[in-house]
Design an enzyme around this catalytic site. Structure first.
Site, short mmCIF file in Angstrom:
data_model
loop_
_atom_site.label_atom_id
_atom_site.label_comp_id
_atom_site.label_asym_id
_atom_site.label_seq_id
_atom_site.Cartn_x
_atom_site.Cartn_y
_atom_site.Cartn_z
N LEU A 1 0.08 -1.29 0.32
CA LEU A 1 0.31 -0.12 -0.15
C LEU A 1 1.18 0.91 -0.01
CD1 LEU A 1 -2.17 -0.73 2.65
CD2 LEU A 1 -3.48 -0.11 0.51
N CYS A 2 0.60 2.35 -1.00
CA CYS A 2 1.09 3.66 -0.24
C CYS A 2 -1.23 4.63 -0.74
CB CYS A 2 1.94 3.99 -1.63
SG CYS A 2 1.49 3.98 -3.31
N ARG A 3 0.17 5.65 -0.77
CA ARG A 3 -1.73 6.80 -1.18
C ARG A 3 -2.53 5.85 -2.51
NH1 ARG A 3 0.12 13.31 -1.10
NH2 ARG A 3 1.13 12.41 0.59
N MET B 1 -4.28 3.96 -0.18
CA MET B 1 -4.48 4.00 0.74
C MET B 1 -6.46 5.05 0.70
SD MET B 1 -4.46 2.57 3.40
CE MET B 1 -4.63 3.71 4.34
#
Length: 386
Positions: free
Chosen positions: A337-339, A365
């Site tokens: 996961l990242c943004r 996210m």
């Protein structure tokens, strides 16, 4: 009939030097006031520029990085991945100016004065400042003690002028009284030699002041200020409008790349053709709603993003630290996961190339939040995506 007083004889050379010295002093003081005024305007302009436009520049850099990461996710091309990494690095390397100011404040153990409200002090402040500098400049005397007294006084004048405080300047003007000069008397035999030395010194000061004026004009802030020398505050407002428009355009481009929907809004909508599955063939990808509840999650965002909101139980390793901390990764399948999915796509590509089982969570996210998957904030705060 009264006798006339004899006309006092004056050495023609000394008289000429007296006039040249007086003219040079006037020229230098005028140039020095103009240079100091420019310095104050540039300092104020730079400070207000940072306070007003700094967050906008930071937002543009972040949007550039997000766009580059989204493009890299879609294409998987090495060149796009390189651009995304460089764009993210520019964001990560931005200095934390607020933290820097805080550290300086702690070292000085005294609160800094309030920021100036405008770039240029008002007309009354300019008038009083010019008059005080002409009367109280330290270099108008040759006596060391008097020079020190004047320097201390002029420092107070400069501080008041920097903040355009007309009331304080008026008080300083009332306080000031001119001290006797240490120059030889007009009829002293030492006067002629002093005039020669004084004129030479003044010519050097004129050249020095002119050089500093040119240097200030050629600084980045000096050149920017020169675009609107009569209305610097209006220039800042215009620049802010331009940056806001550019940020809105970048935001629209990012939303287009993410499928024509607002950032963070999954909404279950069908994606645009440019987001077809063929574009994800380079790396394993899944949507946030499909991630198993007991999946091993790897969050590669920065600390402030993690603190704002993250998945409880996820492993947090910022992307820039991944290679150094590769041994901390579990052997099981990783959901990264990242943004919005750009940085995580780069990490997944790296892991897959090195034989690891990893999947990119598309939309990051933002998509996780839009799918109503649980999040927590550090320190018990309400979770949100930063």
């Amino acid at each position: 009939m009264t006798a006339q007083s004899p006309v006092r004889w004056t050495d023609p050379e000394q008289q000429e030097l007296e006039e040249r010295v007086a003219a040079a002093e006037l020229a230098w003081l005028t140039m020095d006031v103009d240079m100091q005024t420019l310095r104050v305007e540039i300092d104020n302009f730079a400070l207000i520029h940072h306070q007003l436009l700094g967050p906008l520049y930071a937002r543009l850099d972040e949007l550039d990085a997000l766009i580059a990461e989204t493009v890299a996710t879609r294409t998987g091309l090495p060149e796009d991945l390189r651009r995304a990494a460089e764009a993210r690095q520019r964001v990560d390397e931005l200095p934390d100016l607020d933290a820097l100011f805080d550290s300086v404040q702690e070292q000085e153990a005294a609160p800094p004065p309030a920021a100036p409200a405008r770039v240029r002090p008002g007309r009354d402040a300019q008038r009083i400042y010019r008059e005080l500098v002409r009367r109280a400049h330290p270099d108008l005397t040759t006596d060391p003690a008097e020079q020190e007294r004047r320097a201390v006084f002029l420092a107070r004048v400069n501080e008041a002028y920097a903040y355009g405080d007309t009331t304080v300047l008026a008080g300083l003007a009332a306080e000031w009284s001119t001290a006797p000069e240490a120059a030889p008397a007009l009829d002293s035999p030492d006067r002629l030699g002093w005039l020669h030395r004084r004129l030479e010194w003044l010519n050097a000061k004129i050249a020095e002041t002119a050089t500093e004026q040119v240097r200030l004009e050629n600084t980045a802030m000096g050149q920017l200020l020169a675009l609107a020398p009569q209305d610097p505050d209006g220039l800042l407002e215009e620049l802010a409008e331009q940056l806001l428009a550019k940020a809105a355009a970048q935001q629209s481009e990012l939303e287009r790349l993410l499928g024509g929907r607002p950032v963070g809004d999954n909404g279950g909508a069908e994606t645009e053709p440019q987001e077809s599955q063929t574009m994800f063939a380079q790396i394993p990808t899944t949507d946030a709603a499909s991630v198993p509840a007991d999946a091993a999650l790897l969050d590669v965002r920065e600390q402030d993003e993690w603190d704002a909101g993250h998945v409880d139980g996820a492993l947090h390793i910022p992307m820039g630290q991944l290679i150094a901390r590769i041994g901390e990764l579990p052997d099981e399948k990783l959901y990264v996961l990242c943004r919005v999915g750009g940085r995580s796509a780069q990490v997944v590509q790296y892991l897959v190339q090195n034989g690891r089982d990893a999947v990119n969570v598309d939309g990051g996210m933002y998509a996780w939040e839009a799918a109503s998957r649980p999040m927590v904030g550090s320190g018990g705060q309400d979770a949100f995506v930063l």
